[in-house]
Design a protein around this motif. Structure first.
Motif, PDB file in Angstrom:
ATOM      1  N   PRO A 159       0.807  -1.225   0.000  1.00  0.00           N
ATOM      2  CA  PRO A 159       0.000   0.000   0.000  1.00  0.00           C
ATOM      3  C   PRO A 159       0.841   1.277   0.000  1.00  0.00           C
ATOM      4  N   SER A 160       2.023   1.234   0.628  1.00  0.00           N
ATOM      5  CA  SER A 160       2.897   2.407   0.618  1.00  0.00           C
ATOM      6  C   SER A 160       3.388   2.703  -0.792  1.00  0.00           C
ATOM      7  N   LEU A 161       3.737   1.657  -1.534  1.00  0.00           N
ATOM      8  CA  LEU A 161       4.148   1.855  -2.924  1.00  0.00           C
ATOM      9  C   LEU A 161       2.991   2.368  -3.762  1.00  0.00           C
ATOM     10  N   VAL A 162       1.790   1.885  -3.480  1.00  0.00           N
ATOM     11  CA  VAL A 162       0.606   2.361  -4.210  1.00  0.00           C
ATOM     12  C   VAL A 162       0.397   3.846  -3.953  1.00  0.00           C
ATOM     13  N   ALA A 163       0.512   4.263  -2.683  1.00  0.00           N
ATOM     14  CA  ALA A 163       0.325   5.676  -2.340  1.00  0.00           C
ATOM     15  C   ALA A 163       1.334   6.555  -3.064  1.00  0.00           C
ATOM     16  N   MET A 164       2.585   6.120  -3.094  1.00  0.00           N
ATOM     17  CA  MET A 164       3.606   6.888  -3.798  1.00  0.00           C
ATOM     18  C   MET A 164       3.311   6.959  -5.289  1.00  0.00           C
ATOM     19  N   SER A 165       2.888   5.852  -5.873  1.00  0.00           N
ATOM     20  CA  SER A 165       2.611   5.815  -7.306  1.00  0.00           C
ATOM     21  C   SER A 165       1.414   6.685  -7.672  1.00  0.00           C
ATOM     22  N   VAL A 166       0.381   6.681  -6.810  1.00  0.00           N
ATOM     23  CA  VAL A 166      -0.781   7.540  -7.059  1.00  0.00           C
ATOM     24  C   VAL A 166      -0.353   9.003  -7.039  1.00  0.00           C
ATOM     25  N   TRP A 167       0.438   9.381  -6.039  1.00  0.00           N
ATOM     26  CA  TRP A 167       0.917  10.759  -5.954  1.00  0.00           C
ATOM     27  C   TRP A 167       1.729  11.150  -7.180  1.00  0.00           C
ATOM     28  N   ARG A 168       2.542  10.228  -7.665  1.00  0.00           N
ATOM     29  CA  ARG A 168       3.408  10.564  -8.788  1.00  0.00           C
ATOM     30  C   ARG A 168       2.669  10.570 -10.123  1.00  0.00           C
ATOM     31  N   ASN A 169       1.682   9.706 -10.290  1.00  0.00           N
ATOM     32  CA  ASN A 169       1.107   9.491 -11.619  1.00  0.00           C
ATOM     33  C   ASN A 169      -0.196  10.218 -11.898  1.00  0.00           C
ATOM     34  N   PHE A 170      -0.875  10.737 -10.858  1.00  0.00           N
ATOM     35  CA  PHE A 170      -2.174  11.325 -11.147  1.00  0.00           C
ATOM     36  C   PHE A 170      -2.071  12.600 -11.973  1.00  0.00           C
ATOM     37  N   GLY A 171      -0.888  13.222 -12.008  1.00  0.00           N
ATOM     38  CA  GLY A 171      -0.731  14.449 -12.780  1.00  0.00           C
ATOM     39  C   GLY A 171      -0.981  14.256 -14.255  1.00  0.00           C
ATOM     40  N   THR A 172      -0.577  13.116 -14.797  1.00  0.00           N
ATOM     41  CA  THR A 172      -0.806  12.849 -16.223  1.00  0.00           C
ATOM     42  C   THR A 172      -2.292  12.781 -16.525  1.00  0.00           C
ATOM     43  N   LEU A 173      -3.023  11.994 -15.726  1.00  0.00           N
ATOM     44  CA  LEU A 173      -4.454  11.875 -15.951  1.00  0.00           C
ATOM     45  C   LEU A 173      -5.175  13.180 -15.645  1.00  0.00           C
ATOM     46  N   MET A 174      -4.673  13.948 -14.709  1.00  0.00           N
ATOM     47  CA  MET A 174      -5.284  15.236 -14.397  1.00  0.00           C
ATOM     48  C   MET A 174      -5.308  16.139 -15.626  1.00  0.00           C
ATOM     49  N   VAL A 175      -4.188  16.181 -16.351  1.00  0.00           N
ATOM     50  CA  VAL A 175      -4.117  16.997 -17.560  1.00  0.00           C
ATOM     51  C   VAL A 175      -5.079  16.460 -18.622  1.00  0.00           C
ATOM     52  N   VAL A 176      -5.120  15.135 -18.777  1.00  0.00           N
ATOM     53  CA  VAL A 176      -6.008  14.520 -19.768  1.00  0.00           C
ATOM     54  C   VAL A 176      -7.468  14.773 -19.416  1.00  0.00           C
ATOM     55  N   PHE A 177      -7.826  14.564 -18.145  1.00  0.00           N
ATOM     56  CA  PHE A 177      -9.215  14.765 -17.730  1.00  0.00           C
ATOM     57  C   PHE A 177      -9.616  16.235 -17.813  1.00  0.00           C
ATOM     58  N   LEU A 178      -8.695  17.128 -17.500  1.00  0.00           N
ATOM     59  CA  LEU A 178      -8.998  18.550 -17.588  1.00  0.00           C
ATOM     60  C   LEU A 178      -9.294  18.943 -19.030  1.00  0.00           C
ATOM     61  N   ALA A 179      -8.517  18.401 -19.959  1.00  0.00           N
ATOM     62  CA  ALA A 179      -8.793  18.667 -21.365  1.00  0.00           C
ATOM     63  C   ALA A 179     -10.153  18.104 -21.776  1.00  0.00           C
ATOM     64  N   GLY A 180     -10.489  16.914 -21.264  1.00  0.00           N
ATOM     65  CA  GLY A 180     -11.789  16.335 -21.574  1.00  0.00           C
ATOM     66  C   GLY A 180     -12.934  17.141 -20.991  1.00  0.00           C
ATOM     67  N   LEU A 181     -12.782  17.642 -19.772  1.00  0.00           N
ATOM     68  CA  LEU A 181     -13.829  18.451 -19.144  1.00  0.00           C
ATOM     69  C   LEU A 181     -14.089  19.740 -19.911  1.00  0.00           C
ATOM     70  N   GLN A 182     -13.059  20.295 -20.495  1.00  0.00           N
ATOM     71  CA  GLN A 182     -13.222  21.546 -21.222  1.00  0.00           C
ATOM     72  C   GLN A 182     -13.902  21.359 -22.570  1.00  0.00           C
ATOM     73  N   THR A 183     -14.073  20.107 -22.998  1.00  0.00           N
ATOM     74  CA  THR A 183     -14.819  19.846 -24.239  1.00  0.00           C
ATOM     75  C   THR A 183     -16.301  19.596 -23.992  1.00  0.00           C
ATOM     76  N   VAL A 184     -16.709  19.461 -22.721  1.00  0.00           N
ATOM     77  CA  VAL A 184     -18.124  19.267 -22.411  1.00  0.00           C
ATOM     78  C   VAL A 184     -18.863  20.575 -22.680  1.00  0.00           C
ATOM     79  N   PRO A 185     -19.881  20.568 -23.540  1.00  0.00           N
ATOM     80  CA  PRO A 185     -20.589  21.815 -23.871  1.00  0.00           C
ATOM     81  C   PRO A 185     -21.184  22.482 -22.637  1.00  0.00           C
ATOM     82  N   ARG A 186     -20.841  23.731 -22.450  1.00  0.00           N
ATOM     83  CA  ARG A 186     -21.339  24.462 -21.295  1.00  0.00           C
ATOM     84  C   ARG A 186     -22.850  24.644 -21.361  1.00  0.00           C
TER      85      ARG A 186
END
Length: 290
Positions: A159-186
Motif C-alpha cells: 500500500p505504501s508503494l501504491v500511495a507513492m505511485s498515485v501521488w506521482r502518476n495522477f498528474g498525467t491523468l489530471m491533464v487529460v481529464f482537464l482537457a476532456g472536461l473543457q470539451t463538455v458543452p457548457r
C-alpha cells in the motif's frame, strides 16, 4: 508518378525501418522464440545446443509458487492503484476546471512529479516512510501515534508503494481529464442546472458519460503502467519484505539476472498477454455504447 513517390517514400523510411527491425522487432521476436526453449546464459556461446521445450516454461511458471505470489502482488497493485489514481486525477481536474485564476500554476505543480525521475521520487519517499526518523512517523509521533515501519511490513509495504505511485502518476491523468472536461458543452450543463439538476446529478448523468472516451484512455494507459511497475519496488524495498512487493516485471528481471533467459521471456510474455486481455476488457466496458 505514384510509383516514383512510393519508391522515394520507402527510401526515406528505410533507415527507420532497418533500425526498427534490428533493435525492436528483432529482439521482440527473438525473445518470443526464446520462451519456447531451455536457453540459459551458458548457451549464449553455443546457441546450437538450445532445445525446443514448447510450453514447458509457461507450465512451470503457472506451477511456480513465487510467480503466483508476484502475480497476486501485481494484481493488488493494479486494483488499488488504478482506481485511486483515476479518482484523484478526476477530482483535481474537476476542481481546476472550476477556477480560472492560477489554473496554469496548479496544473504545472501537479504535473511536476510526473516528469521527475522515478528513482529520485522513490528515494525521497523511502526516507519519508522510514520507521525511525521518517517524516510521516515523526508527524504521527506529535499526536501520540506510534507509526509502523511501512516499508518493512508485509502489510504496509505494498500500500505504501501504491500511495507513492498515485501521488506521482495522477498528474498525467489530471491533464487529460482537464482537457476532456473543457470539451463538455457548457450549454448542456447550464440547461440541466436551469431544470433543477443538482451538481452531483449534472456530473453523474452529463459530465461522466461525455468523458467516457477520456476515461477509457486514462484507464488503459494507467493500467499498462501499473502492471509493469518495477522501479518503485527495486529502489524502495528490493521486492521485500518476504517478496510482498515483488512484481511480475521484477520476477522477470531477477530470472534474467540468474541466467534463466527462456524462463524470464516466458514470464514477460505472460505479462504481455495479461495487458492485452485487460485492455480488451476495458475497451469492451468503457467504449461508447452508441
Amino acid at each position: 508518378m505514384r510509383r516514383q513517390q512510393a519508391v522515394a517514400a520507402w527510401i526515406l523510411a528505410l533507415p527507420f525501418v532497418a533500425l526498427f527491425l534490428l533493435f525492436t522487432a528483432g529482439p521482440v521476436l527473438a525473445s518470443l522464440g526464446m520462451s519456447f526453449t531451455d536457453m540459459r546464459s551458458t548457451d549464449v556461446r553455443g546457441p546450437l545446443g538450445v532445445e525446443f521445450v514448447g510450453l514447458q516454461n509457461y507450465a512451470d511458471l503457472i506451477g511456480d509458487p513465487l510467480f503466483r505470489k508476484v502475480t497476486v502482488n501485481t494484481l493488488l497493485y493494479l486494483l488499488l492503484g488504478v482506481p485511486l489514481t483515476m479518482a484523484v486525477a478526476l477530482a483535481v481536474a474537476v476542481a481546476l476546471n472550476r477556477i480560472t485564476r492560477l489554473r496554469g500554476f496548479f496544473r504545472v505543480g501537479y504535473y511536476l512529479p510526473v516528469v521527475t525521475s522515478i528513482v529520485a521520487v522513490s528515494v525521497v519517499w523511502k526516507f519519508l516512510l522510514r520507521d525511525r526518523g521518517g517524516l510521516l512517523n515523526v508527524m504521527l509521533d506529535w499526536v501520540g501515534i506510534n507509526g509502523p515501519g511501512y516499508l518493512d511490513s508485509t502489510t504496509w509495504a505494498l500500500p505504501s508503494l501504491v500511495a507513492m505511485s498515485v501521488w506521482r502518476n495522477f498528474g498525467t491523468l489530471m491533464v487529460v481529464f482537464l482537457a476532456g472536461l473543457q470539451t463538455v458543452p457548457r450549454e448542456i450543463i447550464e440547461a440541466a442546472e436551469a431544470d433543477g439538476a443538482s451538481a452531483w446529478g449534472r456530473f453523474r448523468y452529463i459530465t461522466l458519460p461525455m468523458l467516457r472516451p477520456t476515461l477509457l484512455f486514462g484507464a488503459v494507459i494507467t493500467s499498462i503502467g501499473y502492471l509493469q511497475f518495477f522501479e518503485e519496488a527495486f529502489v524502495m524495498t528490493k521486492g521485500g519484505p518476504l517478496d510482498s512487493t515483488k512484481s511480475v516485471t521484477f520476477f522477470a528481471y531477477e530470472q534474467f539476472g540468474y541466467g534463466n533467459y527462456a524462463y524470464a521471456s516466458a514470464a514477460a510474455y505472460l505479462l504481455f498477454l495479461a495487458i492485452v486481455v485487460l485492455t480488451f476488457v476495458q475497451f469492451r466496458w468503457l467504449r461508447d455504447k452508441d
